[in-house]
Design an enzyme around this catalytic site. Structure first.
Site, mmCIF file in Angstrom:
data_model
loop_
_atom_site.group_PDB
_atom_site.id
_atom_site.type_symbol
_atom_site.label_atom_id
_atom_site.label_comp_id
_atom_site.label_asym_id
_atom_site.label_seq_id
_atom_site.Cartn_x
_atom_site.Cartn_y
_atom_site.Cartn_z
ATOM 1 N N GLU A 97 57.024 41.417 29.529
ATOM 2 C CA GLU A 97 57.672 41.125 30.806
ATOM 3 C C GLU A 97 58.348 39.750 30.804
ATOM 4 O OE1 GLU A 97 54.323 43.350 33.590
ATOM 5 O OE2 GLU A 97 54.041 41.258 32.991
ATOM 6 N N ASP B 37 47.556 45.050 37.294
ATOM 7 C CA ASP B 37 48.806 44.303 37.225
ATOM 8 C C ASP B 37 49.928 45.045 36.522
ATOM 9 O OD1 ASP B 37 47.737 44.243 34.720
ATOM 10 O OD2 ASP B 37 47.621 42.070 34.550
#
Length: 348
Positions: free
Chosen positions: A64, A235
């Site tokens: 990410e 998450d």
């Protein structure tokens, strides 16, 4: 070959230098400092560019990018999450980050963020607990005793004032590791045989597990009135820790709804299920805990502004120290229009 001018150098904080900085400042004071910076930045939330993290998912994990800017400084973090890495002796999460001057586009800090992310995550958790947990909370259950657990415990001690941490992990070796690392912390450390045992007497329950799956770490019947849940392990899409019924009983606080609805516990809920943005509680535009029997849930997935705050803290902390290395990262030709000539001269 000419020597680059000072403006071509970017301060770089290595893993070794980050550890030395932490030990120089002190772990608890550094997390308090990061917490203060996060709170200050959350209070000016509308100034920041905000977007859900840019994620590249695979069957084994995720990579990410987390960008943001306050209009003067731009920052981003690169981070991965690969739960099976520990089987190969690798970290589940690794990260690095960068700050740049918006006016010139020039980087002003490049830093490791594997350790720094642990500090900023713990600082954010403690900030939320300080605001949302029952006043006078002294006991925390720490369910999931991996790489984050000691940082979470010490931040809650320093910022919230907890005195006892009750540990549980499906791997007893992880619990033993955490208990050993916390021996000198001043906390009363209790190793537990089950999650049910761990939550007994706890006013704060922190869940921090790594499996990339829909899991039920806490069931509805485990959660009594008045507790604060700090859910930091869920998450990414397809990964949760709490039974859905808990979410319907709790008042839910999030960092950035557009991201949390994708990655957090609330991915289990309808898209219009009400949540409160945590920055609004800090600025007084929304209410936090209002009732002693209220269940509060901080559905934290980590947001770019927290990384920005941590990097800004580090940038200020290293000024006048030797806890960084000047990196020759930027081309700096004598004539900005003659980059080719710079390369040609270097060969002679």
């Amino acid at each position: 070959m000419t020597t680059p001018s000072p403006r071509a150098f970017v301060p770089f904080v290595s893993v070794d230098q980050m550890m030395k900085l932490i030990n120089n400042v002190g772990l608890a004071p550094m997390m308090q400092g990061i917490c203060d910076r996060i709170e200050a930045d959350f209070r000016r939330w509308p100034l920041f560019d905000k977007t859900p993290r840019v994620a590249s998912h695979s069957e084994v994990g995720v990579i990410e990018l987390m960008p943001t800017s306050d209009g003067e400084v731009y920052g981003f973090k690169y981070v991965n999450g690969h739960p099976d890495n520990t089987a190969d002796g690798l970290q589940t999460v690794t990260a690095f980050g960068l700050l740049s001057d918006v006016a010139t586009g020039y980087p002003v800090l490049f830093s490791e963020m594997t350790i720094l992310t642990a500090l900023r995550t713990a600082a954010t958790s403690a900030l939320a607990a300080r605001v949302l947990a029952p006043k006078g909370s002294k006991v925390m259950a720490m369910i999931g005793n991996g790489a984050q657990s000691e940082f979470q415990s010490i931040a809650m001690q320093a910022i919230v004032g907890i005195e006892e941490v009750r540990l549980y992990d499906i791997d007893p070796a992880a619990t033993a590791k955490c208990a050993s690392n916390l021996e000198a912390s001043g906390l009363r450390v209790v190793s537990c045989a089950s999650a049910e045992d761990a939550i007994m007497g706890a006013q704060i329950i922190t869940t921090c597990t790594a499996d990339k799956q829909y899991a039920t770490i806490l069931t509805d019947n485990m959660i009594g009135a008045g507790v604060h849940i700090n859910a930091i392990g869920g998450d990414c899409p397809g990964k949760t820790e709490l039974a859905g019924d808990i979410l319907h009983r709790a008042d839910i606080f999030v960092e950035y709804p557009e991201q949390t609805r994708i990655e957090g516990e609330i991915q289990q809920l309808a898209p219009d299920h009400p949540v409160t943005e945590f920055w609004e509680v800090l600025t007084g535009t929304a209410k936090g805990r209002t009732d002693a029997r209220q269940i509060t849930l901080f559905d934290s997935v980590g947001f770019a502004i927290e990384d920005f705050s941590a990097l800004c803290y580090v940038r200020e902390a290293i000024e006048g120290t030797d806890f960084f290395t000047p990196l020759d990262m930027l081309a700096d030709p004598d004539d900005p229009r003659d980059l080719f000539g710079m390369v040609k001269r270097a060969a002679s």
